[in-house]
Enzyme design. Structure first.
Site, short mmCIF file in Angstrom:
data_model
loop_
_atom_site.label_atom_id
_atom_site.label_comp_id
_atom_site.label_asym_id
_atom_site.label_seq_id
_atom_site.Cartn_x
_atom_site.Cartn_y
_atom_site.Cartn_z
N ASP A 16 0.83 -1.21 0.00
CA ASP A 16 0.00 0.00 0.00
C ASP A 16 0.87 1.26 0.00
OD1 ASP A 16 -2.34 1.42 -0.04
OD2 ASP A 16 -2.77 1.19 2.09
N HIS A 33 2.28 3.48 -9.21
CA HIS A 33 2.11 2.03 -9.37
C HIS A 33 3.32 1.43 -10.09
CE1 HIS A 33 -1.79 2.14 -7.63
NE2 HIS A 33 -2.33 2.87 -8.59
N LEU A 127 10.70 -20.51 -5.14
CA LEU A 127 9.70 -19.64 -4.50
C LEU A 127 8.36 -19.73 -5.22
CD1 LEU A 127 8.98 -17.16 -2.62
CD2 LEU A 127 9.62 -15.72 -4.57
C1 IPE Z 1 -5.48 -2.79 -0.24
O1 IPE Z 1 -5.14 -1.44 -0.38
C2 IPE Z 1 -5.46 -3.48 -1.56
C3 IPE Z 1 -4.16 -3.60 -2.20
C4 IPE Z 1 -3.01 -3.28 -1.68
C5 IPE Z 1 -4.20 -4.18 -3.54
P1 IPE Z 1 -6.23 -0.30 -0.57
O2 IPE Z 1 -5.48 0.98 -0.67
O3 IPE Z 1 -7.15 -0.64 -1.68
O4 IPE Z 1 -7.03 -0.40 0.79
P2 IPE Z 1 -7.87 0.71 1.58
O5 IPE Z 1 -8.86 1.27 0.62
O6 IPE Z 1 -6.90 1.75 2.03
O7 IPE Z 1 -8.48 -0.03 2.73
C1 IPE Z 2 -1.59 0.25 -3.38
O1 IPE Z 2 -1.37 1.61 -3.43
C2 IPE Z 2 -1.81 -0.35 -4.75
C3 IPE Z 2 -3.21 -0.74 -5.02
C4 IPE Z 2 -4.20 -0.72 -4.17
C5 IPE Z 2 -3.50 -1.20 -6.38
P1 IPE Z 2 -2.57 2.65 -3.41
O2 IPE Z 2 -2.91 3.02 -4.80
O3 IPE Z 2 -3.69 2.16 -2.57
O4 IPE Z 2 -1.86 3.87 -2.68
P2 IPE Z 2 -2.52 4.92 -1.69
O5 IPE Z 2 -3.14 4.14 -0.58
O6 IPE Z 2 -3.53 5.69 -2.48
O7 IPE Z 2 -1.38 5.76 -1.23
MG MG Z 3 -4.10 2.35 -0.60
#
Ligand code: IPE
Ligand code: IPE
Ligand code: MG
Length: 239
Positions: A16, A33, A127
């Site tokens: 995240d 990303h 792995l």
């Molecule tokens: C969880 O992260 C899903 C992934 C890392 C793919 P999100 O950014 O979607 O989760 P919330 O919305 O903060 O709970």
């Molecule tokens: C995690 O990073 C990747 C996915 C959920 C696909 P985010 O895109 O959720 O990043 P934040 O939480 O907005 O910083």
């Molecule tokens: Mg996120």
């Protein structure tokens, strides 16, 4: 120092913070990303080196479809790019790729890339790299319940014969023979589960770090494993 005798068998990561990383650097979310994908590549390599059996990464949740069309399609384009660029090396490193989640809902080129990764690496014995794509734990449990309920309806089993093991086996992880995670890491400072491996995490250890996913290095990863190694896992028993 890492204790090489006590490396976790299964590490699962909620990757995240890509969006916040992008904001911090004044770039588009999709660039965040992309940076996250580069970080993931290094974590996969270090997992192999450390002799971890299973690495599971949460790449796209069943809830992530709520994001803009541009962001969602950008994420899947990056997935295609990742497979194009990295599949040969994953294969050379004896990594086996597996998918958790219903990836039939992904765009066609992403589905094809995933299929290629699965087929190319299917006989690898190093792995096991499990990518959670269109994965949601409640969706996974719902599918399992449907399967068991239909077994009951068909008279294959009786309702009161359903065991915990049968439930485990009905999940994506069970179908693929993936053990429960020993360690779950979430980056970016959020301390929540966001619909990840709810059943499987009954006795997992959690490590939360403030580092945004694109900044998560193999060194940070080893620090998280060290924290895991400092924990006293009791599984409800006494010591
Ligand atoms: C969880 O992260 C899903 C992934 C890392 C793919 P999100 O950014 O979607 O989760 P919330 O919305 O903060 O709970
Ligand atoms: C995690 O990073 C990747 C996915 C959920 C696909 P985010 O895109 O959720 O990043 P934040 O939480 O907005 O910083
Ligand atoms: Mg996120």
């Amino acid at each position: 120092m890492l204790d090489m005798q006590r490396i976790p068998k299964h590490v699962a990561i909620i990757m995240d913070g890509n969006g916040r990383w992008a904001k911090k650097h004044g770039v588009l979310r999709v660039a965040g990303h992309n940076a996250g994908m580069l970080a993931m590549k290094e974590i996969v390599k270090r997992s192999s080196t450390l002799g971890i059996g299973h690495l599971t990464v949460y790449a796209f949740s069943t809830e992530n479809w709520k994001r803009s069309v541009e962001e969602v399609s950008g994420i899947f384009k990056l997935l295609v790019l990742y497979v194009e660029k990295e599949l040969a090396e994953l294969h050379a490193n004896n990594v086996r790729v597996r998918i958790l989640g219903d990836f039939s809902k992904l765009p066609k080129d992403a589905r094809e890339a995933v299929d290629r990764a699965l087929v190319t690496t299917e006989n690898n014995t190093g792995l096991q790299f499990n990518i959670a794509l269109n994965y949601g734990s409640r969706d996974e449990i719902t599918r399992g319940v449907q399967k068991l309920a239909s077994d009951v309806a068909e008279g294959i089993i009786k309702a009161d014969e359903i065991t915990e093991e049968m439930i485990s086996k009905s999940l994506f992880t069970g179908i693929l023979g993936i053990p429960d995670p020993d360690l779950i890491i979430r980056t970016s400072g959020e301390e929540r589960i966001s619909n990840f491996l709810l059943w499987q995490m009954a006795y997992s250890e959690f490590v939360f770090t403030d580092v945004l996913w694109p900044d998560f290095t193999p060194e940070e990863y080893e620090k998280c494993i060290e924290v895991f190694q400092s924990r006293d896992r009791r599984f409800g028993g006494r010591k």
